[in-house]
Structures are given as structure tokens and as C-alpha cells.
Design a protein around this motif. Structure first.
Motif, PDB file in Angstrom:
ATOM      1  N   THR A  57      10.145 -29.587  16.506  1.00  9.38           N
ATOM      2  CA  THR A  57       9.104 -29.019  15.655  1.00  9.38           C
ATOM      3  C   THR A  57       9.071 -27.490  15.747  1.00  9.38           C
ATOM      4  OG1 THR A  57       7.783 -31.024  15.909  1.00  9.38           O
ATOM      5  CG2 THR A  57       6.632 -29.058  15.126  1.00  9.38           C
ATOM      6  N   VAL A  58       9.069 -26.862  14.597  1.00 13.41           N
ATOM      7  CA  VAL A  58       8.936 -25.406  14.451  1.00 13.41           C
ATOM      8  C   VAL A  58       7.908 -25.162  13.344  1.00 13.41           C
ATOM      9  CG1 VAL A  58      11.318 -24.952  15.173  1.00 13.41           C
ATOM     10  CG2 VAL A  58      10.808 -25.221  12.740  1.00 13.41           C
ATOM     11  N   ARG A  59       7.589 -23.894  13.107  1.00  9.07           N
ATOM     12  CA  ARG A  59       6.770 -23.552  11.943  1.00  9.07           C
ATOM     13  C   ARG A  59       7.645 -22.840  10.938  1.00  9.07           C
ATOM     14  NH1 ARG A  59       2.080 -22.302  15.380  1.00  9.07           N
ATOM     15  NH2 ARG A  59       2.939 -20.208  15.631  1.00  9.07           N
ATOM     16  N   ILE A  60       7.555 -23.270   9.696  1.00 14.50           N
ATOM     17  CA  ILE A  60       8.244 -22.617   8.584  1.00 14.50           C
ATOM     18  C   ILE A  60       7.163 -22.114   7.642  1.00 14.50           C
ATOM     19  CG2 ILE A  60       9.850 -22.887   6.663  1.00 14.50           C
ATOM     20  CD1 ILE A  60      11.120 -25.250   8.205  1.00 14.50           C
ATOM     21  N   ASP A  61       7.103 -20.796   7.489  1.00 13.34           N
ATOM     22  CA  ASP A  61       6.065 -20.167   6.665  1.00 13.34           C
ATOM     23  C   ASP A  61       4.674 -20.708   7.013  1.00 13.34           C
ATOM     24  OD1 ASP A  61       7.889 -18.515   5.368  1.00 13.34           O
ATOM     25  OD2 ASP A  61       8.265 -19.991   3.783  1.00 13.34           O
ATOM     26  N   GLY A  62       4.421 -20.851   8.320  1.00  9.92           N
ATOM     27  CA  GLY A  62       3.110 -21.243   8.810  1.00  9.92           C
ATOM     28  C   GLY A  62       2.835 -22.729   8.881  1.00  9.92           C
ATOM     29  N   MET A  63       3.760 -23.548   8.388  1.00  8.59           N
ATOM     30  CA  MET A  63       3.548 -25.002   8.371  1.00  8.59           C
ATOM     31  C   MET A  63       4.471 -25.690   9.374  1.00  8.59           C
ATOM     32  SD  MET A  63       1.271 -25.351   5.940  1.00  8.59           S
ATOM     33  CE  MET A  63       1.351 -27.068   5.551  1.00  8.59           C
ATOM     34  N   MET A  64       3.936 -26.684  10.080  1.00  8.00           N
ATOM     35  CA  MET A  64       4.774 -27.445  11.000  1.00  8.00           C
ATOM     36  C   MET A  64       5.883 -28.147  10.232  1.00  8.00           C
ATOM     37  SD  MET A  64       2.292 -29.310  13.759  1.00  8.00           S
ATOM     38  CE  MET A  64       1.249 -30.073  12.532  1.00  8.00           C
ATOM     39  N   ALA A  65       7.069 -28.165  10.823  1.00  9.51           N
ATOM     40  CA  ALA A  65       8.200 -28.834  10.183  1.00  9.51           C
ATOM     41  C   ALA A  65       9.154 -29.335  11.256  1.00  9.51           C
ATOM     42  CB  ALA A  65       8.922 -27.875   9.246  1.00  9.51           C
ATOM     43  N   ARG A  66       9.860 -30.391  10.932  1.00  9.99           N
ATOM     44  CA  ARG A  66      10.902 -30.917  11.814  1.00  9.99           C
ATOM     45  C   ARG A  66      12.196 -30.202  11.451  1.00  9.99           C
ATOM     46  NH1 ARG A  66       6.798 -33.222  14.379  1.00  9.99           N
ATOM     47  NH2 ARG A  66       6.807 -35.491  14.487  1.00  9.99           N
ATOM     48  N   SER A  67      12.715 -29.421  12.380  1.00 11.91           N
ATOM     49  CA  SER A  67      13.917 -28.639  12.082  1.00 11.91           C
ATOM     50  C   SER A  67      15.159 -29.507  11.983  1.00 11.91           C
ATOM     51  CB  SER A  67      14.113 -27.532  13.113  1.00 11.91           C
ATOM     52  OG  SER A  67      14.311 -28.045  14.407  1.00 11.91           O
ATOM     53  N   CYS A  68      15.094 -30.757  12.458  1.00 15.99           N
ATOM     54  CA  CYS A  68      16.243 -31.654  12.323  1.00 15.99           C
ATOM     55  C   CYS A  68      16.295 -32.304  10.940  1.00 15.99           C
ATOM     56  CB  CYS A  68      16.237 -32.732  13.408  1.00 15.99           C
ATOM     57  SG  CYS A  68      15.033 -34.052  13.151  1.00 15.99           S
ATOM     58  N   LEU A  69      15.264 -32.094  10.139  1.00 11.22           N
ATOM     59  CA  LEU A  69      15.229 -32.631   8.776  1.00 11.22           C
ATOM     60  C   LEU A  69      15.338 -31.529   7.729  1.00 11.22           C
ATOM     61  CD1 LEU A  69      12.377 -35.296   9.067  1.00 11.22           C
ATOM     62  CD2 LEU A  69      14.856 -35.643   9.212  1.00 11.22           C
ATOM     63  N   THR A  70      15.527 -30.303   8.186  1.00 11.14           N
ATOM     64  CA  THR A  70      15.577 -29.145   7.304  1.00 11.14           C
ATOM     65  C   THR A  70      16.956 -28.520   7.383  1.00 11.14           C
ATOM     66  OG1 THR A  70      13.239 -28.741   7.813  1.00 11.14           O
ATOM     67  CG2 THR A  70      14.467 -26.938   6.771  1.00 11.14           C
ATOM     68  N   LEU A  71      17.516 -28.186   6.255  1.00  7.97           N
ATOM     69  CA  LEU A  71      18.804 -27.494   6.233  1.00  7.97           C
ATOM     70  C   LEU A  71      18.585 -25.999   6.417  1.00  7.97           C
ATOM     71  CD1 LEU A  71      20.426 -29.365   3.222  1.00  7.97           C
ATOM     72  CD2 LEU A  71      20.884 -29.728   5.662  1.00  7.97           C
ATOM     73  N   ALA A  72      19.487 -25.370   7.128  1.00  8.44           N
ATOM     74  CA  ALA A  72      19.370 -23.932   7.374  1.00  8.44           C
ATOM     75  C   ALA A  72      19.303 -23.147   6.062  1.00  8.44           C
ATOM     76  CB  ALA A  72      20.533 -23.454   8.234  1.00  8.44           C
TER      77      ALA A  72
END
Length: 169
Positions: A57-72
Motif C-alpha cells: 500500500t502506497v498513496r497515489i495523489d493522496g489516495m491509498m492504492a495497492r502498488s502491485c495492482l498499478t502499472l508504473a
């Protein structure tokens, strides 16, 4: 919309923990792998790679997100916050991190970065979060070492401290 060549590396620029960074990624590279291997932000852990365990879990533009489900390539131009950016400075832990330390709210530490990111986001958005809200956030994380009791106590203490800080301000 431009079409990306699957084997070609693309320049990705973002703000990572408050500072501008750049790296290169093929279109199929996960954000978790990009952070760890291209940008050396190794605090983000990869557990299940299915978005279930919460370790990434990271924050992307202030929102929690799973970085393993997000492409760079999806985060080009975004603001990314990872566990490395939680402490206010190199000499001091955040309120939440201090509470985790005091309550021994980790064992192996593998899941801790993701839990800290989720709880930090909750407490940032809801500084007076109650136990139910904290439990709800924790329900999105798997920890195999603890019974969550110390994690919950740390989060409740951090919420109380933040609430008092706001009242005293």
C-alpha cells in the motif's frame, strides 16, 4: 492516446515523498517493482501480488492504492507517498510510527509499511478516527505474525494524540 511498445522503456516522472524523481519502465512493470528496483524505495513490500494482503500500500495523489495492482506508466506525473516519507525528518518518527514503536506493533515487519500507510491516510483524513474506523482500515491488511491487538492499540493512541494536538492548537 499514444500506444506503448511492450518492450520499450518509458521515462516516468513523479514526486516521491516530496521530491521529484525519474526512472524508466516497460509498460507492464508494476509500480511496486518500479519503486523497489528502479527508485530504490524498498520500504514498499510485495506480498501476494493480487492486491489482497496490503503490504504494498502506497498513496497515489493522496489516495491509498495497492502498488502491485498499478502499472508504473499509470503514475507518470503523480505524487506518490511511501513509508519512507512518513517521518517528519531523519531524527524523528511520526506520531503513528512512535506509537507503533511504543506498543511493539510489529513482529517481522513485512506488513508494517502497508499498514502504516493505510493508517496514516486514515488519521490524516480523520484525525479523530474511532476504533471501528481503525479496525475497518486494518481489515484490508494481512499480518501473519500478530493478533492485530498491538497494532490496534498503537493506532488508537496515535489517533488520541493527533486529536489532542488539534484541540490544543
Amino acid at each position: 492516446m499514444r500506444r506503448l511498445n511492450a518492450d520499450q522503456r518509458h521515462k516516468i516522472g513523479m514526486t516521491l515523498n516530496g521530491r521529484p524523481v525519474e526512472g524508466y519502465a516497460v509498460p507492464r512493470l508494476l509500480l511496486s517493482d518500479f519503486l523497489r528496483h528502479e527508485l530504490a524505495a524498498t520500504g514498499t513490500h510485495v506480498g501476494c501480488e493480487h492486491g489482497v494482503c496490503g503490504a504494498c500500500t502506497v498513496r497515489i495523489d493522496g489516495m491509498m492504492a495497492r502498488s502491485c495492482l498499478t502499472l508504473a506508466v499509470q503514475v507518470d506525473g503523480a505524487v506518490i507517498d511511501t513509508v519512507e516519507g512518513l517521518a517528519p525528518d531523519a531524527e524523528r518518527l511520526s506520531v503513528l510510527q512512535s506509537a507503533f514503536r511504543k506498543h511493539h506493533a510489529l513482529q517481522c515487519g513485512f506488513c508494517t509499511a502497508g499498514i502504516l500507510m493505510s493508517l496514516d491516510t486514515l488519521l490524516r483524513d480523520t484525525p479523530d478516527a474511532d476504533e471501528h474506523q481503525i479496525r475497518d482500515v486494518l481489515s484490508g491488511h494481512l499480518c501473519r505474525c500478530t493478533g492485530y491487538h498491538t497494532i490496534l492499540n498503537a493506532a488508537i493512541e496515535a489517533a488520541a494524540t493527533l486529536k489532542k494536538d488539534i484541540q490544543d492548537a
